[in-house]
Design a protein around this motif. Structure first.
Motif, PDB file in Angstrom:
ATOM      1  N   GLY A  84      36.178  33.594  39.864  1.00  0.00           N
ATOM      2  CA  GLY A  84      36.781  34.095  38.629  1.00  0.00           C
ATOM      3  C   GLY A  84      36.493  35.562  38.388  1.00  0.00           C
ATOM      4  N   ARG A  85      36.889  36.019  37.182  1.00  0.00           N
ATOM      5  CA  ARG A  85      36.735  37.427  36.815  1.00  0.00           C
ATOM      6  C   ARG A  85      36.077  37.544  35.440  1.00  0.00           C
ATOM      7  N   PRO A  91      35.033  37.650  28.745  1.00  0.00           N
ATOM      8  CA  PRO A  91      34.004  37.001  29.561  1.00  0.00           C
ATOM      9  C   PRO A  91      34.576  35.888  30.451  1.00  0.00           C
ATOM     10  N   PHE A  92      33.811  35.567  31.482  1.00  0.00           N
ATOM     11  CA  PHE A  92      34.119  34.405  32.322  1.00  0.00           C
ATOM     12  C   PHE A  92      33.546  33.192  31.594  1.00  0.00           C
ATOM     13  N   ALA A  93      34.386  32.125  31.433  1.00  0.00           N
ATOM     14  CA  ALA A  93      33.978  31.029  30.545  1.00  0.00           C
ATOM     15  C   ALA A  93      32.980  30.062  31.191  1.00  0.00           C
ATOM     16  N   GLY A  94      33.016  29.924  32.505  1.00  0.00           N
ATOM     17  CA  GLY A  94      32.225  28.865  33.155  1.00  0.00           C
ATOM     18  C   GLY A  94      30.793  29.253  33.451  1.00  0.00           C
ATOM     19  N   THR A  95      30.134  28.365  34.178  1.00  0.00           N
ATOM     20  CA  THR A  95      28.755  28.607  34.625  1.00  0.00           C
ATOM     21  C   THR A  95      28.779  28.798  36.141  1.00  0.00           C
ATOM     22  N   LEU A  96      28.040  29.813  36.589  1.00  0.00           N
ATOM     23  CA  LEU A  96      28.038  30.107  38.033  1.00  0.00           C
ATOM     24  C   LEU A  96      26.980  29.262  38.736  1.00  0.00           C
ATOM     25  N   ARG A  97      27.349  28.725  39.908  1.00  0.00           N
ATOM     26  CA  ARG A  97      26.372  27.960  40.705  1.00  0.00           C
ATOM     27  C   ARG A  97      26.075  28.742  41.973  1.00  0.00           C
ATOM     28  N   GLY A 107      30.054  46.456  31.760  1.00  0.00           N
ATOM     29  CA  GLY A 107      30.106  46.093  30.338  1.00  0.00           C
ATOM     30  C   GLY A 107      30.517  44.651  30.100  1.00  0.00           C
ATOM     31  N   ALA A 108      30.973  43.953  31.140  1.00  0.00           N
ATOM     32  CA  ALA A 108      31.351  42.541  30.966  1.00  0.00           C
ATOM     33  C   ALA A 108      30.090  41.682  30.882  1.00  0.00           C
ATOM     34  N   ALA A 109      30.178  40.605  30.083  1.00  0.00           N
ATOM     35  CA  ALA A 109      29.043  39.682  29.975  1.00  0.00           C
ATOM     36  C   ALA A 109      28.787  39.056  31.339  1.00  0.00           C
TER      37      ALA A 109
END
Ligand code: AMP
Ligand code: MG
Length: 416
Positions: A84-85, A91-97, A107-109
């Protein structure tokens, strides 16, 4: 404070330091404050400490354009899958694994789960597969939440001046109004029968009233509210009436001219009729005949008439006094030791402020040049100067190559 009458230096000249110490000791800050919108507060002095209402940054974000990754379980040569981006404000909505990455921009979360950003120049991309050229440390290229300021921390102090950086910081914290000190009301006038307003042709022996424009320029950048009272003739009654009235209405009264010992130098006499003389004459060149006193509720500064003396006495005495009255913390003028390019002439006796130009030498070292034309009537050299050369009382001048002290004009306020 010690009054002029019981002053051990009576009749003599007070060293600048002594005069300034006494004046600053006499003056209490006004201590009245008001709430102002941030923009209107530009240049004002804070009346209260400011504590951060939030963390800064408020959330952990990327310091670079690149790829957000989970550093645990990273292995060299094992590609990550792009899932994703994340953009600034999006912000990217998911959780990274582990094994995954997200394209991220400054500056992006940082997505949940990610703990480093690999800069885009350090990856190779093949479709959705991202190969890392080096294995990042946890925290790399990340600005952690609260890494600049923690919520509740004091970010600015009572007595701080709100210049551009302070305004920006307050805005970054979401603070839109601030509590600042009210501005001391400063009335100023010039005195002298020879003075002619601009726009009127000069009669023989008359001159234009330039000091009032100098005072306008000197007062304008300060956190004070200046009021121009115009010109006064060399007339004791009129001067006394002007001082008495101004002393009722303002916090500070400043005059120029008539401060010396000439026949028409009436300000001191006028002052003693309507107020108190605290101090007269300082061992400074130019600027010797400075008067300091009190009229009713106002402090009074009687500056000499010579145009350059006005600037010197204002910068060395009036400005620090107004600063204190306005609630600012004590400051020192910036003074630097710099080699001198030419010969400087001076007689021993008084601390002297000569007009100079700081020049960057070909060797990268700043030098100062004393300007020709140091008479206290010569405003031209003051307008060409970018600093004062400050020569101690006992000095008898300087030779080329000697190190002298300079006070630059533009950046002369430095807090302890
Ligand atoms: P005084 O201190 O009144 O003796 O003035 C000293 C010198 O400064 C004299 O040459 C005055 O003409 C000059 N001077 C006084 N007031 C002003 C003024 N407002 N603007 C320009 N020059 C002034
Ligand atoms: Mg005069």
């Amino acid at each position: 404070m010690t009054s002029f009458a019981d002053d051990p230096c009576r009749g003599g000249l007070l060293p600048l330091e002594t005069a300034l110490t006494r004046i600053l000791a006499a003056i209490e800050p006004l201590d009245a404050d008001e709430w102002l919108d941030l923009r209107l507060a530009a240049g004002r002095i804070l009346a209260r400490d400011v504590h951060a209402p939030t963390d800064l940054p408020a959330f952990t974000n990327a310091a670079m354009d690149g790829y957000a990754v989970v550093t645990a379980e990273l292995a060299p040569e094992t590609p990550l899958t792009l899932v994703g981006r994340a953009l600034a404000g999006k912000p990217f909505a998911g959780t990274l694994r582990s094994g995954q990455c997200v394209r991220i921009f400054t500056g992006a979360a940082v997505p949940r789960g990610a703990d480093a950003v690999v800069m885009q120049e350090a990856v190779r991309r093949e479709g959705n597969r991202i190969y890392l050229q080096h294995l990042p440390q946890s925290g790399e290229n990340i600005r952690p939440a609260g890494g600049d300021v923690r919520r509740g921390e004091r970010v600015l102090r009572r007595g701080d001046r709100l210049a551009a950086a302070q305004l920006g910081l307050l805005a970054a914290l979401g603070i839109s109004t601030v509590r600042v000190f009210q501005r001391p009301r400063v009335a100023y006038f010039s005195s002298g029968d020879e003075l002619t307003p601009l726009g009127t042709p000069l009669a023989p022996g008359r001159i234009y009233d330039s000091n009032r424009y100098s005072l306008y320029g000197l007062l304008h950048p300060l956190p004070v509210a200046p009021v121009d009272l115009g010109r006064q003739p060399d007339d004791r009654e009129r001067l006394a009436a002007c001082l008495a009235q101004a002393g009722e209405q303002f916090d500070v009264v400043v005059s120029t001219g008539g401060a010396s010992v000439g026949e028409a130098d009436l300000l001191r006499q006028a002052l003693t009729r309507v107020g108190e003389l605290h101090l007269w004459r300082i061992a400074v060149k130019p600027g010797k005949p400075l008067i300091f006193g009190r009229i009713r509720r106002a402090w009074y500064f009687g500056l000499p008439g010579n145009p350059v003396s006005v600037h010197v006495t204002f910068s060395q005495i009036v400005r620090p006094a107004l600063w204190r009255l306005a609630g600012g913390r004590p400051f020192r003028p910036l003074r630097l030791q710099v080699p001198c390019r030419n010969q400087l002439r001076k007689a021993a006796g008084r601390l002297e402020f000569q007009r100079g130009r700081l020049i960057l030498g070909g060797d990268g070292i700043w030098q100062v040049e004393g300007l020709a034309g140091q008479g206290s009537h010569q405003l031209t050299t003051l307008a060409q100067a970018n600093c004062y050369i400050v020569l101690p009382a006992e000095s008898t001048g300087a030779d080329p190559g000697d190190v002298v002290e300079v006070e630059p004009f533009e950046t002369s306020i430095f807090h302890d």
